[in-house]
Design an enzyme around this catalytic site. Structure first.
Site, mmCIF file in Angstrom:
data_model
loop_
_atom_site.group_PDB
_atom_site.id
_atom_site.type_symbol
_atom_site.label_atom_id
_atom_site.label_comp_id
_atom_site.label_asym_id
_atom_site.label_seq_id
_atom_site.Cartn_x
_atom_site.Cartn_y
_atom_site.Cartn_z
ATOM 1 N N GLN A 95 0.566 5.484 12.092
ATOM 2 C CA GLN A 95 0.688 6.025 10.742
ATOM 3 C C GLN A 95 2.083 6.617 10.524
ATOM 4 O O GLN A 95 2.609 7.333 11.367
ATOM 5 C CB GLN A 95 -0.387 7.083 10.516
ATOM 6 C CG GLN A 95 -1.784 6.499 10.436
ATOM 7 C CD GLN A 95 -2.811 7.467 10.963
ATOM 8 O OE1 GLN A 95 -2.708 7.955 12.072
ATOM 9 N NE2 GLN A 95 -3.818 7.732 10.165
ATOM 10 N N GLY A 96 2.659 6.320 9.384
ATOM 11 C CA GLY A 96 4.025 6.732 9.086
ATOM 12 C C GLY A 96 5.021 5.607 9.256
ATOM 13 O O GLY A 96 6.156 5.684 8.792
ATOM 14 N N ASP A 97 4.613 4.539 9.961
ATOM 15 C CA ASP A 97 5.485 3.370 10.161
ATOM 16 C C ASP A 97 5.295 2.308 9.092
ATOM 17 O O ASP A 97 6.076 1.347 9.017
ATOM 18 C CB ASP A 97 5.220 2.736 11.532
ATOM 19 C CG ASP A 97 5.674 3.616 12.684
ATOM 20 O OD1 ASP A 97 6.755 4.210 12.580
ATOM 21 O OD2 ASP A 97 4.941 3.709 13.690
ATOM 22 N N SER A 98 4.246 2.433 8.276
ATOM 23 C CA SER A 98 3.944 1.430 7.245
ATOM 24 C C SER A 98 5.183 1.023 6.463
ATOM 25 O O SER A 98 6.037 1.853 6.135
ATOM 26 C CB SER A 98 2.933 1.995 6.248
ATOM 27 O OG SER A 98 1.620 1.846 6.705
ATOM 28 N N HIS A 141 0.812 -1.228 0.000
ATOM 29 C CA HIS A 141 0.000 0.000 0.000
ATOM 30 C C HIS A 141 0.840 1.270 0.000
ATOM 31 O O HIS A 141 0.327 2.348 -0.261
ATOM 32 C CB HIS A 141 -1.008 -0.008 1.167
ATOM 33 C CG HIS A 141 -0.428 0.297 2.510
ATOM 34 N ND1 HIS A 141 -0.141 -0.678 3.444
ATOM 35 C CD2 HIS A 141 -0.112 1.474 3.095
ATOM 36 C CE1 HIS A 141 0.331 -0.100 4.544
ATOM 37 N NE2 HIS A 141 0.355 1.199 4.355
ATOM 38 N N ASP A 172 0.052 -7.598 1.606
ATOM 39 C CA ASP A 172 0.498 -6.210 1.673
ATOM 40 C C ASP A 172 2.026 -6.140 1.738
ATOM 41 O O ASP A 172 2.620 -5.718 2.732
ATOM 42 C CB ASP A 172 -0.129 -5.518 2.873
ATOM 43 C CG ASP A 172 0.058 -4.002 2.851
ATOM 44 O OD1 ASP A 172 0.512 -3.479 1.808
ATOM 45 O OD2 ASP A 172 -0.242 -3.358 3.870
#
Length: 265
Positions: free
Chosen positions: A215-218, A76, A122
């Protein structure tokens, strides 16, 4: 925010603020991966930052170094993007140092079975236009061959938000230790939201919550015994006791990663 969190922040940032000067992001020395602490890239040299190049270089996701020209990230993070706008920065603890130089991507490969609704498969690869130069702060990480038992401690690193309400990422690399959660137990929790944990996923967190990715660690690494076990993917909120973080399982996807990367080793 108490619904599904896809742990990439760029869409929210760009949609709300337009282009942002990374150097102008507020310094938050106490901010971190939820419940973690500040660290240095020298301790986790396999960690890389995926940047989107618009007018500035904006961190959007994490990644793990697999080979000089190959990094592993979440599907993603790269689906729907152009390789010419993606850079990978390795060897730096900071995401706002203006002296940082990235290597441009030459190709983006995401799993053909990736499903944004179920979050299956993913996982993706970023192929770099030039090889990374290995050093004390830039090193590859091996892929885990199997999933450990529930309760095993794992390490996650990244520059994500320190809580789900925060509007900024953290400037300096953060680290947190969490535990592998039994897949069946995790699945029962997520079924209450009509979501399923499949064999392609790994869950990790703490029974009382308080420590997690956000969020931001993906795309970043979930590591056990020095090997890459998972890729930061999604969850319900961040650090909630009822909903562990969910990661794409590297052991499940090892064959795909090896086959896709083979031409670029």
């Amino acid at each position: 925010m108490n619904e599904i969190v896809i742990r990439s922040l760029v869409l929210a940032i760009i949609g709300i603020f337009g282009t942002i000067n990374a150097a102008a992001v507020p310094n938050t020395p106490n901010g971190r991966i939820v419940g973690g602490e500040q660290t240095t890239i020298a301790k986790y040299p396999y960690q890389a930052s995926v940047r989107l190049d618009t007018y500035i270089m904006l961190h959007i996701c994490g990644a793990s170094i697999y080979a000089p020209r190959v990094v592993v990230t979440a599907a993603h993070c790269i689906k729907g993007r152009f390789a010419s706008y993606i850079y990978v920065v390795a060897g730096s603890s900071s995401i706002v140092d203006e002296s940082e130089q990235g290597i441009r991507a030459s190709k983006l490969i995401y799993h053909s079975g990736y499903n944004k609704n179920t979050h299956d498969n993913d996982v993706g690869l970023i192929i770099l236009s030039q090889p990374l130069v290995y050093s004390s702060v830039v090193q590859p990480i091996a892929l885990a061959e199997s999933s450990p038992t529930a309760g095993t401690y794992a390490t996650v690193t990244g520059w994500g938000k320190n809580n789900e309400e925060s509007e900024t990422l953290t400037n300096i690399l953060q680290v947190v230790d969490i535990q592998i959660v039994d897949s069946n137990e995790c699945n029962l929790k997520y079924l209450t939201k009509n979501l399923a944990i499949t064999e392609q996923m790994v869950c990790a967190g703490l029974a009382d919550g308080g420590k997690d990715t956000c969020q931001g660690d993906s795309g970043g690494p979930l590591v056990v015994n020095g090997k890459l076990l998972g890729v930061v993917s999604w969850g319900i909120g961040c650090a909630k006791s009822d909903f562990p973080g969910v990661y794409a399982s590297v052991p499940y996807h090892t064959k795909w990663i090896e086959e896709q990367a083979s031409s670029y080793l």
